[in-house]
Design a protein around this motif. Structure first.
Motif, PDB file in Angstrom:
ATOM      1  N   HIS A 166       0.731  -1.343   0.024  1.00 17.32           N
ATOM      2  CA  HIS A 166      -0.018  -0.156  -0.063  1.00 17.32           C
ATOM      3  C   HIS A 166       0.847   1.223   0.093  1.00 17.32           C
ATOM      4  N   LEU A 196      -5.788   6.599 -11.837  1.00 18.18           N
ATOM      5  CA  LEU A 196      -5.330   5.518 -11.207  1.00 18.18           C
ATOM      6  C   LEU A 196      -6.208   5.323  -9.965  1.00 18.18           C
ATOM      7  N   ILE A 197      -6.250   6.357  -8.981  1.00 16.75           N
ATOM      8  CA  ILE A 197      -6.570   6.263  -7.692  1.00 16.75           C
ATOM      9  C   ILE A 197      -8.297   6.054  -7.789  1.00 16.75           C
ATOM     10  N   ARG A 213     -12.692  -0.403  -8.293  1.00 16.57           N
ATOM     11  CA  ARG A 213     -12.559  -1.714  -8.120  1.00 16.57           C
ATOM     12  C   ARG A 213     -13.049  -2.245  -6.769  1.00 16.57           C
ATOM     13  N   THR A 214     -12.639  -1.399  -5.729  1.00 19.60           N
ATOM     14  CA  THR A 214     -12.860  -1.579  -4.600  1.00 19.60           C
ATOM     15  C   THR A 214     -14.408  -1.699  -3.966  1.00 19.60           C
ATOM     16  N   GLU A 249       0.336   3.252  -3.155  1.00 18.24           N
ATOM     17  CA  GLU A 249      -0.974   4.040  -3.124  1.00 18.24           C
ATOM     18  C   GLU A 249      -1.215   4.980  -2.471  1.00 18.24           C
ATOM     19  N   GLY A 261      -8.905   2.400  -8.832  1.00 11.59           N
ATOM     20  CA  GLY A 261      -8.916   1.470  -7.705  1.00 11.59           C
ATOM     21  C   GLY A 261      -9.921   1.673  -6.895  1.00 11.59           C
TER      22      GLY A 261
END
Length: 58
Positions: A6, A36-37, A43-44, A9, A40
């Motif tokens: 992490h 990018l963020i 996706r989460t 990130e 993510g």
């Protein structure tokens, strides 16, 4: 303890915040980090129906 996977990130979020606070929201670095963020997070957590970034249904 901070998880190594992490760390990248966390650095990306820190840099995105830094660019935003400097008013550089149109820079290519900002846009790349934002995608990018955001990707993510989608996706989460998934994407809300009223999300303005959600592609229109065909």
């Amino acid at each position: 303890m901070h998880m190594p996977e992490h760390a990248g990130e966390h650095e990306a979020v820190d840099r995105l915040y830094q660019l935003a606070s400097q008013g550089e929201t149109g820079s290519s670095e900002y846009l790349r980090l934002d995608r990018l963020i955001y990707g993510g997070l989608v996706r989460t957590y998934g994407r809300a129906e009223d999300d303005p970034r959600r592609p229109a249904a065909a």
